[in-house]
Design a protein around this motif. Structure first.
Motif, short mmCIF file in Angstrom:
data_model
loop_
_atom_site.label_atom_id
_atom_site.label_comp_id
_atom_site.label_asym_id
_atom_site.label_seq_id
_atom_site.Cartn_x
_atom_site.Cartn_y
_atom_site.Cartn_z
N GLN A 265 7.27 29.08 52.65
CA GLN A 265 8.20 28.72 53.70
C GLN A 265 7.61 29.17 55.03
OE1 GLN A 265 11.13 30.87 51.17
NE2 GLN A 265 12.55 29.35 52.02
N VAL A 266 7.56 28.26 55.99
CA VAL A 266 6.87 28.52 57.26
C VAL A 266 7.80 28.20 58.42
CG1 VAL A 266 4.97 27.74 58.73
CG2 VAL A 266 4.61 27.98 56.27
N ALA A 267 7.80 29.07 59.42
CA ALA A 267 8.47 28.80 60.69
C ALA A 267 7.41 28.81 61.79
CB ALA A 267 9.55 29.84 60.97
N TYR A 268 7.38 27.74 62.59
CA TYR A 268 6.41 27.63 63.67
C TYR A 268 6.90 28.36 64.93
CZ TYR A 268 3.90 23.86 61.25
OH TYR A 268 3.16 23.13 60.36
N THR A 269 5.96 28.77 65.75
CA THR A 269 6.28 29.31 67.07
C THR A 269 6.68 28.14 67.99
OG1 THR A 269 4.03 29.07 67.91
CG2 THR A 269 4.59 31.18 66.83
N PRO A 270 7.37 28.42 69.09
CA PRO A 270 7.66 27.35 70.05
C PRO A 270 6.40 26.67 70.57
CG PRO A 270 9.04 29.25 70.51
CD PRO A 270 8.05 29.68 69.45
N GLN A 271 5.33 27.42 70.74
CA GLN A 271 4.07 26.85 71.21
C GLN A 271 3.48 25.87 70.18
OE1 GLN A 271 4.74 30.16 71.03
NE2 GLN A 271 4.88 30.75 73.18
N ALA A 272 3.61 26.21 68.91
CA ALA A 272 3.11 25.31 67.86
C ALA A 272 3.93 24.02 67.84
CB ALA A 272 3.17 26.00 66.50
N TRP A 273 5.25 24.13 68.03
CA TRP A 273 6.07 22.92 68.09
C TRP A 273 5.70 22.08 69.30
CZ3 TRP A 273 7.87 20.44 64.41
CH2 TRP A 273 8.51 21.03 63.32
N ALA A 274 5.45 22.71 70.43
CA ALA A 274 5.04 21.97 71.63
C ALA A 274 3.75 21.20 71.34
CB ALA A 274 4.86 22.92 72.81
N GLY A 275 2.81 21.83 70.65
CA GLY A 275 1.57 21.16 70.28
C GLY A 275 1.81 19.99 69.34
N GLN A 276 2.71 20.18 68.38
CA GLN A 276 3.02 19.10 67.44
C GLN A 276 3.69 17.93 68.15
OE1 GLN A 276 1.45 18.78 64.69
NE2 GLN A 276 2.94 19.18 63.09
N LEU A 277 4.58 18.21 69.11
CA LEU A 277 5.24 17.12 69.82
C LEU A 277 4.25 16.36 70.71
CD1 LEU A 277 8.64 18.77 70.79
CD2 LEU A 277 8.15 17.21 68.90
N LYS A 278 3.31 17.08 71.27
CA LYS A 278 2.30 16.45 72.12
C LYS A 278 1.32 15.63 71.29
CE LYS A 278 -1.02 17.57 75.75
NZ LYS A 278 -1.58 18.64 76.56
N ASN A 279 0.97 16.15 70.11
CA ASN A 279 0.00 15.50 69.23
C ASN A 279 0.43 15.70 67.78
OD1 ASN A 279 -2.33 14.32 68.19
ND2 ASN A 279 -3.50 16.20 68.34
N PRO A 280 1.38 14.89 67.28
CA PRO A 280 1.88 15.07 65.90
C PRO A 280 0.73 15.00 64.87
CG PRO A 280 3.29 13.56 67.10
CD PRO A 280 2.08 13.80 67.97
N GLN A 281 0.78 15.94 63.93
CA GLN A 281 -0.27 16.03 62.91
C GLN A 281 0.35 16.26 61.54
OE1 GLN A 281 -3.17 19.11 63.85
NE2 GLN A 281 -2.54 19.00 65.99
N ASP A 282 -0.27 15.70 60.52
CA ASP A 282 0.10 16.00 59.14
C ASP A 282 -0.65 17.28 58.77
OD1 ASP A 282 0.36 16.24 56.40
OD2 ASP A 282 -0.15 14.15 55.98
N ARG A 283 0.03 18.41 58.89
CA ARG A 283 -0.63 19.69 58.65
C ARG A 283 -1.03 19.86 57.18
NH1 ARG A 283 -3.52 21.39 61.80
NH2 ARG A 283 -3.41 23.46 60.91
N ALA A 284 -0.30 19.23 56.25
CA ALA A 284 -0.69 19.30 54.84
C ALA A 284 -2.08 18.68 54.66
CB ALA A 284 0.34 18.62 53.96
N ALA A 285 -2.31 17.56 55.30
CA ALA A 285 -3.64 16.92 55.23
C ALA A 285 -4.70 17.78 55.91
CB ALA A 285 -3.59 15.53 55.86
N ALA A 286 -4.32 18.41 57.03
CA ALA A 286 -5.26 19.26 57.75
C ALA A 286 -5.64 20.50 56.93
CB ALA A 286 -4.67 19.69 59.09
N LEU A 287 -4.73 20.95 56.08
CA LEU A 287 -5.00 22.14 55.27
C LEU A 287 -5.78 21.83 53.99
CD1 LEU A 287 -1.55 23.92 55.59
CD2 LEU A 287 -3.70 24.55 56.72
N LYS A 288 -5.86 20.56 53.61
CA LYS A 288 -6.52 20.20 52.36
C LYS A 288 -7.93 20.76 52.22
CE LYS A 288 -7.52 16.34 49.25
NZ LYS A 288 -8.54 17.10 48.60
N PRO A 289 -8.82 20.62 53.23
CA PRO A 289 -10.17 21.18 53.06
C PRO A 289 -10.18 22.70 52.89
CG PRO A 289 -10.05 19.78 55.03
CD PRO A 289 -8.67 19.90 54.49
N VAL A 290 -9.27 23.37 53.58
CA VAL A 290 -9.18 24.83 53.45
C VAL A 290 -8.77 25.20 52.03
CG1 VAL A 290 -7.94 26.88 54.26
CG2 VAL A 290 -8.59 25.09 55.89
#
Length: 106
Positions: free
Chosen positions: A5-30
């Motif tokens: 379970q994850v809660a984002y910071t307000p800054q992380a939400w601002a980044g997501q709103l500016k540039n929405p990303q599928d973080r699950a896909a971004a985490l796949k290589p990790v």
């Protein structure tokens, strides 16, 4: 398996709103590198913004992923709950029943 379970910071939400990303896909290589994978992921309401079921080889690997995610600075909170399959839960119950444990007498 782990419930994360994850809660984002307000800054992380601002980044997501500016540039929405599928973080699950971004985490796949990790996760691939760590021997794990996300089985399912969801946005959620309430105390946590995202929940997902994570499969990792062992507790140490799940802890390493949690540390890496927390160190990134975009999370307000991160909670990991180890999960048991129904069969594992039944095995645990059988072992507990046969353990011989007795509660303290008062």
């Amino acid at each position: 398996h782990y419930l994360v379970q994850v809660a984002y910071t307000p800054q992380a939400w601002a980044g997501q709103l500016k540039n929405p990303q599928d973080r699950a896909a971004a985490l796949k290589p990790v996760l691939d590198k760590m021997g794990g994978k996300i089985e399912s992921a969801y946005f959620s309401f309430g105390d946590y913004d995202v929940v997902f079921i994570l499969e990792m080889p062992a507790n140490v690997d799940a802890a390493a992923f949690a540390l890496a995610a927390a160190a990134g600075g975009s999370l307000k909170s991160y909670k990991t709950t180890p999960l048991l399959t129904v069969a594992e839960g039944l095995d645990a119950m059988k072992k507990a029943a046969a353990s011989g444990y007795t509660p303290p007498k008062g």
